[in-house]
Design a protein around this motif. Sequence first.
Motif, PDB file in Angstrom:
ATOM      1  N   ILE A 105       0.850  -1.189   0.000  1.00 59.73           N
ATOM      2  CA  ILE A 105       0.000   0.000   0.000  1.00 59.73           C
ATOM      3  C   ILE A 105       0.892   1.248   0.000  1.00 59.73           C
ATOM      4  O   ILE A 105       1.836   1.344   0.794  1.00 59.73           O
ATOM      5  CB  ILE A 105      -0.917   0.003   1.229  1.00 59.73           C
ATOM      6  CG1 ILE A 105      -1.851  -1.211   1.201  1.00 59.73           C
ATOM      7  CG2 ILE A 105      -1.743   1.293   1.288  1.00 59.73           C
ATOM      8  CD1 ILE A 105      -2.632  -1.423   2.487  1.00 59.73           C
ATOM      9  N   PRO A 106       0.621   2.234  -0.851  1.00 59.65           N
ATOM     10  CA  PRO A 106       1.409   3.471  -0.841  1.00 59.65           C
ATOM     11  C   PRO A 106       1.364   4.160   0.521  1.00 59.65           C
ATOM     12  O   PRO A 106       0.303   4.299   1.124  1.00 59.65           O
ATOM     13  CB  PRO A 106       0.732   4.323  -1.913  1.00 59.65           C
ATOM     14  CG  PRO A 106       0.115   3.332  -2.850  1.00 59.65           C
ATOM     15  CD  PRO A 106      -0.361   2.218  -1.960  1.00 59.65           C
ATOM     16  N   VAL A 107       2.543   4.592   0.984  1.00 55.51           N
ATOM     17  CA  VAL A 107       2.671   5.276   2.267  1.00 55.51           C
ATOM     18  C   VAL A 107       3.304   6.644   2.033  1.00 55.51           C
ATOM     19  O   VAL A 107       4.344   6.750   1.383  1.00 55.51           O
ATOM     20  CB  VAL A 107       3.553   4.463   3.243  1.00 55.51           C
ATOM     21  CG1 VAL A 107       3.759   5.238   4.555  1.00 55.51           C
ATOM     22  CG2 VAL A 107       2.941   3.096   3.522  1.00 55.51           C
ATOM     23  N   VAL A 108       2.662   7.694   2.562  1.00 59.48           N
ATOM     24  CA  VAL A 108       3.219   9.052   2.499  1.00 59.48           C
ATOM     25  C   VAL A 108       3.328   9.564   3.935  1.00 59.48           C
ATOM     26  O   VAL A 108       2.347  10.000   4.525  1.00 59.48           O
ATOM     27  CB  VAL A 108       2.333  10.001   1.656  1.00 59.48           C
ATOM     28  CG1 VAL A 108       2.984  11.391   1.590  1.00 59.48           C
ATOM     29  CG2 VAL A 108       2.126   9.452   0.252  1.00 59.48           C
ATOM     30  N   PHE A 109       4.524   9.483   4.507  1.00 57.19           N
ATOM     31  CA  PHE A 109       4.703   9.937   5.884  1.00 57.19           C
ATOM     32  C   PHE A 109       4.880  11.452   5.927  1.00 57.19           C
ATOM     33  O   PHE A 109       5.201  12.095   4.928  1.00 57.19           O
ATOM     34  CB  PHE A 109       5.908   9.243   6.539  1.00 57.19           C
ATOM     35  CG  PHE A 109       7.223   9.486   5.842  1.00 57.19           C
ATOM     36  CD1 PHE A 109       7.907  10.683   5.995  1.00 57.19           C
ATOM     37  CD2 PHE A 109       7.793   8.498   5.045  1.00 57.19           C
ATOM     38  CE1 PHE A 109       9.122  10.910   5.370  1.00 57.19           C
ATOM     39  CE2 PHE A 109       9.008   8.709   4.400  1.00 57.19           C
ATOM     40  CZ  PHE A 109       9.672   9.931   4.567  1.00 57.19           C
ATOM     41  N   THR A 110       4.681  12.017   7.124  1.00 62.77           N
ATOM     42  CA  THR A 110       4.926  13.448   7.311  1.00 62.77           C
ATOM     43  C   THR A 110       5.291  13.719   8.758  1.00 62.77           C
ATOM     44  O   THR A 110       5.063  12.876   9.640  1.00 62.77           O
ATOM     45  CB  THR A 110       3.717  14.295   6.884  1.00 62.77           C
ATOM     46  OG1 THR A 110       4.111  15.667   6.792  1.00 62.77           O
ATOM     47  CG2 THR A 110       2.557  14.167   7.853  1.00 62.77           C
ATOM     48  N   ALA A 111       5.868  14.918   9.012  1.00 64.81           N
ATOM     49  CA  ALA A 111       6.324  15.306  10.346  1.00 64.81           C
ATOM     50  C   ALA A 111       7.333  14.301  10.899  1.00 64.81           C
ATOM     51  O   ALA A 111       7.280  13.919  12.061  1.00 64.81           O
ATOM     52  CB  ALA A 111       5.143  15.476  11.302  1.00 64.81           C
ATOM     53  N   VAL A 112       8.250  13.886  10.038  1.00 62.19           N
ATOM     54  CA  VAL A 112       9.338  12.979  10.405  1.00 62.19           C
ATOM     55  C   VAL A 112      10.652  13.738  10.215  1.00 62.19           C
ATOM     56  O   VAL A 112      10.952  14.177   9.104  1.00 62.19           O
ATOM     57  CB  VAL A 112       9.331  11.708   9.529  1.00 62.19           C
ATOM     58  CG1 VAL A 112      10.586  10.881   9.779  1.00 62.19           C
ATOM     59  CG2 VAL A 112       8.078  10.882   9.796  1.00 62.19           C
ATOM     60  N   SER A 113      11.413  13.904  11.264  1.00 63.81           N
ATOM     61  CA  SER A 113      12.630  14.709  11.172  1.00 63.81           C
ATOM     62  C   SER A 113      13.735  14.031  10.369  1.00 63.81           C
ATOM     63  O   SER A 113      14.394  14.662   9.556  1.00 63.81           O
ATOM     64  CB  SER A 113      13.160  15.033  12.577  1.00 63.81           C
ATOM     65  OG  SER A 113      12.274  15.883  13.256  1.00 63.81           O
ATOM     66  N   ASP A 114      13.932  12.732  10.588  1.00 63.71           N
ATOM     67  CA  ASP A 114      15.064  12.030   9.980  1.00 63.71           C
ATOM     68  C   ASP A 114      14.596  10.715   9.348  1.00 63.71           C
ATOM     69  O   ASP A 114      14.731   9.653   9.944  1.00 63.71           O
ATOM     70  CB  ASP A 114      16.130  11.765  11.055  1.00 63.71           C
ATOM     71  CG  ASP A 114      17.397  11.162  10.486  1.00 63.71           C
ATOM     72  OD1 ASP A 114      17.510  11.035   9.252  1.00 63.71           O
ATOM     73  OD2 ASP A 114      18.294  10.812  11.291  1.00 63.71           O
TER      74      ASP A 114
END
Length: 317
Positions: A105-114
Amino acid sequence: MRHILLAAAATLALTLPAKAEDVTVAVTAIVEHPALDAARDGVKEALEAAGYKEGENLKFIYESAQGNPATAAQIARQFVGEGPTVIVPISTPSAQAVVSATKDIPVVFTAVSDPLGAQLVKDMDKPGGNVTGLSDLSPVAEHLALIKEILPNVKTVGYLYNSGEANSVSLLAVLKAEAEKAGLTVVESAATKSAEVQGAARALVGRADAIYIPTDNTIISALEGAVAVAEEAKLPLFTADTDSVSRGSIAALGFNYKDVGKQTGEVVVRILKGENPGDIAVKVAAGTDLVINKGAAAKMGVTLPEAVVGRATRVIE
């Protein structure tokens, strides 16, 4: 005959399913606090701007892990079982849980520093596989410069963080490197859950000239506890995220998380329109705002320089 046809039509209308949404976007965050909530809302706004509207052609699901990594993993497995079109995890712990749970499944993360340190992707420019997203890597050097401008005599900065959050551990290394360049010393104090935040803040009293809180979800979710200690001890407290300034920190130079969410939503739209997530470069979110809180500064015994007040994006009295 007409009555029979009408009755048949009515029966058919009752048995037919409601109009199915064309796409499902499932969003999850490690905890609820203003910055992460703003990112979630920004994702939704970007989807609406692109024509994906909830109840019409979009099913929008949101779940919070309430600060519990085990719950984050459970939510990730639940989402994967439901098979949404795209999953959007907000924060490092939620992103790690989702990326571990699916390779399809496509994953688009956000608010991840590193993203590299969190092992979400192996290459920022060409992430490959089913994962891409946005980093909110803090401009740490600029944060220290701001603290020094407001507190010219500062020598020691207390770093209040969750030692179990990969994002905050990565930022600690960056902070130490930048602090050395700026002639500052870093003192650490860790809290692994929200109930420990006030005690961890109290442990910095007498050991630091100022407290610096990164984009750490555990600490920010219990920020008021740290602020109470800072006010009582007249220990200036600064945050990396601007949404925390209205809750009692003196100042922050950071992202508008609604905008971060919108930028994330635009990536989701690209995937919904057919692009492969692995072909979309992971980017650092754009834009920084300077937000200051005059009332908080006064409670902590700090007078804000006119130069800082003059260039602030937002001033809280």
